[in-house]
Each structure stands twice: as C-alpha cells, then as structure tokens.
Design a protein around this motif. Structure first.
Motif, mmCIF file in Angstrom:
data_model
loop_
_atom_site.group_PDB
_atom_site.id
_atom_site.type_symbol
_atom_site.label_atom_id
_atom_site.label_comp_id
_atom_site.label_asym_id
_atom_site.label_seq_id
_atom_site.Cartn_x
_atom_site.Cartn_y
_atom_site.Cartn_z
ATOM 1 N N ARG A 1 0.857 -1.170 0.000
ATOM 2 C CA ARG A 1 0.000 0.000 0.000
ATOM 3 C C ARG A 1 0.890 1.215 0.000
ATOM 4 O O ARG A 1 1.896 1.259 0.687
ATOM 5 C CB ARG A 1 -0.902 0.022 1.233
ATOM 6 C CG ARG A 1 -1.836 -1.156 1.322
ATOM 7 C CD ARG A 1 -2.562 -1.190 2.670
ATOM 8 N NE ARG A 1 -3.356 0.020 2.876
ATOM 9 C CZ ARG A 1 -3.043 0.942 3.755
ATOM 10 N NH1 ARG A 1 -1.955 0.836 4.473
ATOM 11 N NH2 ARG A 1 -3.792 2.010 3.910
ATOM 12 N N SER B 1 -11.466 1.463 9.146
ATOM 13 C CA SER B 1 -12.307 0.647 8.275
ATOM 14 C C SER B 1 -11.491 -0.294 7.394
ATOM 15 O O SER B 1 -12.012 -1.270 6.859
ATOM 16 C CB SER B 1 -13.186 1.553 7.391
ATOM 17 O OG SER B 1 -12.365 2.414 6.604
ATOM 18 N N ASN B 2 -10.206 0.006 7.244
ATOM 19 C CA ASN B 2 -9.312 -0.851 6.460
ATOM 20 C C ASN B 2 -8.624 -1.910 7.301
ATOM 21 O O ASN B 2 -7.695 -2.581 6.847
ATOM 22 C CB ASN B 2 -8.256 -0.008 5.739
ATOM 23 C CG ASN B 2 -7.433 0.829 6.716
ATOM 24 O OD1 ASN B 2 -7.644 0.791 7.936
ATOM 25 N ND2 ASN B 2 -6.487 1.590 6.191
ATOM 26 N N TYR C 1 -6.656 -1.541 9.783
ATOM 27 C CA TYR C 1 -5.411 -1.099 10.394
ATOM 28 C C TYR C 1 -5.675 -0.553 11.790
ATOM 29 O O TYR C 1 -6.718 0.071 12.042
ATOM 30 C CB TYR C 1 -4.738 -0.010 9.550
ATOM 31 C CG TYR C 1 -3.734 -0.518 8.565
ATOM 32 C CD1 TYR C 1 -2.369 -0.388 8.791
ATOM 33 C CD2 TYR C 1 -4.158 -1.138 7.392
ATOM 34 C CE1 TYR C 1 -1.438 -0.858 7.872
ATOM 35 C CE2 TYR C 1 -3.240 -1.617 6.471
ATOM 36 C CZ TYR C 1 -1.889 -1.469 6.717
ATOM 37 O OH TYR C 1 -0.983 -1.948 5.801
ATOM 38 N N ASP D 1 -1.318 5.162 10.540
ATOM 39 C CA ASP D 1 -1.615 3.726 10.555
ATOM 40 C C ASP D 1 -0.396 2.972 11.045
ATOM 41 O O ASP D 1 0.729 3.233 10.623
ATOM 42 C CB ASP D 1 -2.078 3.242 9.184
ATOM 43 C CG ASP D 1 -1.103 3.527 8.070
ATOM 44 O OD1 ASP D 1 -0.281 4.442 8.200
ATOM 45 O OD2 ASP D 1 -1.149 2.810 7.053
#
Length: 367
Positions: free
Chosen positions: A3, A335-336, A338, A345
């Motif tokens: 990412r 929401s991801n 993490y 993050d």
C-alpha cells in the motif's frame, strides 16, 4: 500486500556494491607483467598515470556523467518492468527532495538511475550520481517501498559523500592503469576512462567506516522522505533470517564478513534509531515492541514476514507518532482493519497478535 502510504507496517532494505575484479572485464595481454620500461620504449612516471586516472574519474563524475551512465546501462542491462520502475521513480523523487532540504546542490546534479535485470540482491551508486538497483532486490523485498527506500537512501549517501569517487582513485592497480591508458596513446582520454570505469561501477571499494556513514546518513534521507523509521532494522533482520551463512544470492562488498559491519550490528544500530526517533518511548527487541517500558505486542509471524521483522516496522510506525506529537492521539481500528494512532496507521493485527479491540485498549493504556 503493498500500500502506498508513508509508513507501511508490513514491508521489507539493504545493500551496496558488488564484489568485483577489474581484470574479469578487461583483456589486457601480460598486464600482470607490465613494466613502465617497455611501454613503447618510453618511461612514464607512476604519477602521470594516476593523473590520467584522476582526470577520467573527474570527467565521468561531472561533464561526462551522462555518457558514463549510458555505458553503465550498456554494461549491466536494463529491466523495463513497469512496476519496479514506477517504485524506483517514486523513491528517487522522494529521497531527492529529502536530500535537497539540507543539500540543495543535488538539484544541480540530480541522480540518473535504472533497474538492471540481475536477480541477485544488490544496488549500487557510482560516479556522477549514477545509480542502479538489481531486479532481484525488488523480488526479495516483494516490491515493498519502505525497505527498498532504505537501500536506495544508503546508496545515495555514498553518492553525496563521494565514497565511490574516492575509492576508485585508490582501487585500480598501476599495471592496469598503465596498460590501458598507455597502450591507447592518442585516443580520447575521457572515452577510454568511461569505457574502463563503467565496467567497475559496482566495484568493491567501500570501506567499513563509509558503510556506517552511509547507513546513518541514509537513515536520515529515508525518514525525512516519510518512510518507516523501522525499515532499516527490518531489512537486516530479514537478511539474517533468509540467508544465514549463505551469500549466494547476496553479492556485494556490503556483505563482506571480514572487513564490513556485521549484519546483527547493523540491525541493532537501526533498532537504536527507532528508540531515538521516538524520543525514547519505543523499543524493539526479539519481536517485542515496548512503549514506555511496557510490552505492547509480541508480533506474530505471517506468511510473508517473521514476527521479529514485523516488530521493527510496527515499532517504526509508533516511533513516528511519538516523534511528531507532543500529545499522543487515541488508538482505534480503521475501516481498512489497520490499527491507528490518530492519523498514523500502525499495522494490521493478525489473529495471533491478539484481538484488535484488546490491542487498542492496551495501547491507549500504555501510550
């Protein structure tokens, strides 16, 4: 999974210049038996040959650096893989901007760079701010930008400190210098120099003190560019785990065990930098991340990374929070998936790390 964000907690860096013997590339009849007395019946002093070498090195490092770069690409080949080149483009732009904050002269001499197809784990910076990264380095690090950036930052530190330029002038034996330059009298000195020097762009010429200097300066470049402060320690941890005593896929003088820093020492040096960067709040050792002296996490292994390696990256992301904030923000799960501290993050907890909400509560208690 890769990412694009400043601090990736699941990412994999290291390397410098490949071991090399110039005579491997040059065919010079009776070079070992060469004497200054038999060169066309004339005696040319040793100082004159080194003056010629000095002239060629300076040319390749400055006015002829573009020509030298083309010779390097011809010598080592170019890998046009779009993913690897896009990653390197991004890293070079960010690191160059980071360097320019304290050394604006880099804008006058920006780096030339390319990915070469060699599958061994290596990268090197040569004369004229000409840099190359082996395709194999991207493969071993799974195209993870944080740790690749630490490799490249290390190499750019060599370039900024002119380590290669200084080393080349000391590395070529006088018999080779005399044979090459003397036997081609009347040819362009600069052209001869480029042809010879490009064949040893990755030469074994970096000293132990220079390696330490490149590690320390390169760390500042990478962190200044927004990369995870734990990535340097993580890559050496990975090296220790993956290679052990096998160096077959790790060419390069950076890995010489006799006269260069030991892998564990380099890892520990980078680990200490995590603590320093965090203003002494975060420590990482043996896979355990501590905050303010209290254990936060014993990082678990994943399919792509050991817990010990993950811990350095998790600790690096935490260190960035403590470096950038006087009041530490609240932890939460995004929401991801993490775990975050404020906008930073940190990592994606696995089942073996512990329940996400448990880790959030624990972090909020000890931060």
């Amino acid at each position: 999974m890769t990412r694009k964000h400043p601090y990736k907690a699941v990412m994999l860096c290291a390397a410098c210049a490949a071991a090399f013997t110039l005579s491997t590339f040059l065919t010079i009849p009776n070079a070992a038996a060469f004497s200054l007395d038999n060169l066309g019946g004339s005696l040319i002093g040793v100082a004159a040959y080194y003056a010629r070498l000095d002239s060629s090195v300076n040319y390749c490092d400055n006015d002829g650096r573009g020509e030298y770069f083309n010779k390097m690409k011809e010598q080592y080949g170019v890998d046009a893989d779009p993913t690897k080149n896009a990653i390197l483009d991004d890293i070079m732009a960010r690191l160059s901007s980071s360097i320019a904050q304290n050394d604006p002269k880099i804008r006058e001499k920006p780096y030339n760079y390319f990915v070469n197809p060699d599958k061994s784990f290596n990268a090197f910076c040569s004369l004229g701010h000409n840099l190359s990264v082996n395709s194999g380095l991207f493969d071993l690090l799974n195209n993870n930008e944080d740790e690749i950036a630490f490799v490249v930052g290390h190499e750019m530190a060599h370039g900024q400190q002119e380590h290669v330029k200084k080393g080349i002038k000391k590395s070529l034996p006088i018999n080779i210098i005399a044979s090459v330059w003397g036997s081609q009298a009347g040819s362009s000195l600069e052209i001869i120099g480029i042809d010879v020097l490009a064949k040893q762009a990755d030469a074994n010429i970096i000293t132990k003190p220079q390696e330490w200097q490149a590690d320390n300066i390169g760390y500042g470049y990478a962190v200044g560019a927004g990369y995870n402060p734990g990535a340097g320690a993580a890559v050496w941890q990975r090296f220790i785990e993956k290679m052990g005593k096998d160096r077959s896929n790790f060419v390069g003088e950076i890995f010489s065990p006799s006269d260069h820093p030991k892998e564990a020492d380099r890892r520990d040096n980078y680990s200490q930098k995590i603590t320093q960067y965090s203003n002494n709040h975060v420590t990482v050792k043996d896979g355990i991340v501590k905050i303010n002296g209290k254990e936060f996490l014993h990082a678990a292994n994943t399919e792509i990374m050991s817990g010990d390696e993950r811990a350095f990256l998790i600790g690096g992301a935490l260190a960035a929070v403590y470096h950038n904030n006087t009041t530490i923000p609240q932890a939460y799960i995004g929401s991801n998936n993490y775990l975050y501290l404020g906008n930073q993050d940190i990592f994606i907890p696995t089942v073996n790390d512990g329940a996400p909400q448990f880790l959030v509560n624990k972090l909020n208690m000890i931060k």
